[in-house]
Design an enzyme around this catalytic site. Structure first.
Site, PDB file in Angstrom:
ATOM      1  N   HIS A 259       0.815  -1.202   0.000  1.00 47.54           N
ATOM      2  CA  HIS A 259       0.000   0.000   0.000  1.00 47.54           C
ATOM      3  C   HIS A 259       0.862   1.273   0.000  1.00 47.54           C
ATOM      4  O   HIS A 259       1.914   1.329   0.621  1.00 47.54           O
ATOM      5  CB  HIS A 259      -0.949   0.017   1.197  1.00 47.54           C
ATOM      6  CG  HIS A 259      -0.258   0.018   2.526  1.00 47.54           C
ATOM      7  ND1 HIS A 259       0.216  -1.127   3.129  1.00 47.54           N
ATOM      8  CD2 HIS A 259       0.035   1.030   3.373  1.00 47.54           C
ATOM      9  CE1 HIS A 259       0.769  -0.817   4.281  1.00 47.54           C
ATOM     10  NE2 HIS A 259       0.673   0.485   4.456  1.00 47.54           N
ATOM     11  N   ASN A 260       0.401   2.267  -0.740  1.00 46.87           N
ATOM     12  CA  ASN A 260       1.025   3.599  -0.830  1.00 46.87           C
ATOM     13  C   ASN A 260       2.331   3.629  -1.607  1.00 46.87           C
ATOM     14  O   ASN A 260       2.948   4.697  -1.730  1.00 46.87           O
ATOM     15  CB  ASN A 260       1.297   4.211   0.557  1.00 46.87           C
ATOM     16  CG  ASN A 260       0.060   4.342   1.404  1.00 46.87           C
ATOM     17  OD1 ASN A 260      -1.047   4.397   0.887  1.00 46.87           O
ATOM     18  ND2 ASN A 260       0.236   4.378   2.715  1.00 46.87           N
TER      19      ASN A 260
END
Length: 356
Positions: A259-260
Site C-alpha cells: 500500500h502507498n
C-alpha cells in the site's frame, strides 16, 4: 498466415538477403526448425544448429555468411533480442476472444464499454466502470465499481481489478493478477513489539500481549500507460493516497506492491519482488528476482539490484546493489571472496605459531 522475408525485414527495420519471397509461418530454434520456420540464430554459437534442422531462412547475426550456411534467405539483426521483440509481435496472434460482449458476461448498465471491445464469458463489470476502445477481456475477469481502463487493454483470465482503480492505455494484465486489494495495515492500541524493535534494533524490555486493529484502505491504485502486470502479481490500494505505477513499468509474476508504494516509469520488477508499504521507487529501476524493499524508503533512479538483494535503507540514484543487506555490488563480491577464504584462514590460525 505466413509472412515473407521481405515483409519481416521491413517490419524489423533490418537488412535481408537472398530470396525475399520465401514465406515462413513461424519461428523456431535452428535444430528443430522446419522449412516453413524462420530459424533464430542471432549469435554465431547457434550456427551449427541450422544444419541439423531444415529451415531455408534464418534470423542471423550481422555479417553472417548465410550462403555458406545453406540458406535461401536471411535477415540480419544487429541487436538480436530487439529483433526478437519485433518478430514475436508479428507472429503472436494473441488470445482468441470473440468480438462484442458475450451473452454470459455480466455488465452493469451504468458501465461504459468502448468501441471494438471483446469481452469473454463470465466476465463481471461493475457499476460506473469505464473501459476504453478495443479492450480484450478474457473469461472470469472481474472489474469492480468505478474502475477506469484506457484504450487497447488486454486483461487475461481470472484477473481482478478493484474499485476505483485507474489504468492507462495499452495495459496488459496476465492471469490471476489482483490490482486494488486492501493494503496490509494494522495498528495496536499501545506501542507494538515491532515499533519497539525498530527503535532499539533488537532490545526488548518485556513482552506484552497485543491485538491488531485494522486500518482500512481508502485510496485506490493508479497505473500509467504501457504497463504490464504478471500472473498472480498483487498491487494493494493505498491507505489515503493511491498506490501508483508509472508509465512503461513491467511487473513479473508474483510481484507484490504494498500500500502507498510509488513506482516510477520504465521500471522492471522481476519475479517474487516485494516492495513494502509507502516506499518510493524511482524511474528505470531494475529489481531482479526475489528482491525485497523495506517500507518507507526511497530507491533512486536507475538503481539495479541483483537477485535476492534486500534493500533496507535509501539507495542513491545509479547504484548497483547486491546482497543481504544490500551493498554496492563490488563490495559484495569482495565480501564473498573473503568469506570463501575464511575456512583456510581459520585452519591456519588454529595451528598457532611454530614453537619448535
Amino acid at each position: 498466415m505466413g509472412h515473407s522475408i521481405a515483409d519481416i525485414a521491413k517490419a524489423l527495420g533490418a537488412e535481408a538477403a537472398g530470396d525475399l519471397s520465401v514465406v515462413v509461418t513461424g519461428a523456431a530454434e535452428p535444430a528443430s526448425a522446419t522449412a516453413d520456420h524462420l530459424a533464430l540464430a542471432m549469435d554465431p554459437k547457434y550456427a551449427d544448429g541450422i544444419g541439423k534442422g531444415s529451415a531455408v531462412a534464418a534470423l542471423l547475426w550481422q555479417g553472417a555468411d548465410w550462403q555458406a550456411l545453406g540458406l535461401k534467405a536471411a535477415i540480419f539483426a544487429p541487436r538480436g533480442r530487439l529483433a526478437m521483440a519485433g518478430l514475436s509481435r508479428m507472429l503472436d496472434a494473441g488470445p482468441v476472444i470473440a468480438d462484442g460482449i458475450h451473452a454470459m458476461a455480466l455488465v452493469d448498465p451504468s458501465a461504459q464499454i468502448g468501441e471494438g471491445a471483446a469481452i469473454a464469458p463470465f466476465v463481471v463489470i461493475g457499476a460506473g466502470v469505464v473501459i476504453g476502445p478495443n479492450a480484450r477481456i478474457a473469461s472470469h475477469v472481474s472489474i469492480a465499481e468505478g474502475a477506469r481502463i484506457g484504450a487497447d487493454a488486454l486483461i487475461l483470465q481470472g484477473a481482478r481489478i478493484g474499485a476505483r482503480v485507474v489504468i492507462g492505455d495499452r495495459f496488459i494484465c496476465q492471469p490471476g493478477a489482483v490490482i486494488g486489494a486492501d493494503g496490509f495495515s494494522f495498528v495496536t492500541p499501545e506501542k507494538s513489539g515491532v515499533e519497539e524493535i525498530r527503535e532499539t534494533l533488537g532490545k526488548r524490555d518485556g513482552v506484552t500481549a497485543q491485538s491488531w486493529t485494522r486500518i482500512h484502505s481508502l485510496g485506490a491504485v493508479s497505473i500509467g500507460d504501457d504497463v504490464e502486470i504478471g500472473a498472480n502479481a498483487c498491487i494493494d490500494r493505498g491507505t489515503i493516497r493511491d498506490t501508483a505505477i508509472g508509465d512503461g513499468t513491467k511487473l513479473d509474476n508474483l510481484v507484490h506492491i504494498g500500500h502507498n508504494v510509488q513506482v516510477g516509469q520504465d521500471c522492471l520488477l522481476c519475479g517474487q519482488v516485494g516492495v513494502a508499504g509507502s516506499s518510493r521507487i524511482g524511474n528505470r529501476v531494475v529489481l531482479a528476482g526475489q528482491c525485497g524493499v523495506n517500507d518507507n524508503i526511497f530507491v533512486g533512479d536507475d538503481v539495479i539490484a541483483g537477485g535476492a538483494t534486500k534493500i533496507f535503507t535509501n539507495a542513491p540514484a545509479g547504484r548497483v546493489l547486491l546482497g543481504y543487506p544490500a551493498v554496492k555490488m563490488e563490495t559484495h563480491l569482495e565480501m564473498q571472496k573473503a568469506l570463501r577464504r575464511l575456512p583456510r584462514w581459520m585452519k591456519t590460525a588454529s595451528q598457532g605459531p611454530d614453537k619448535t
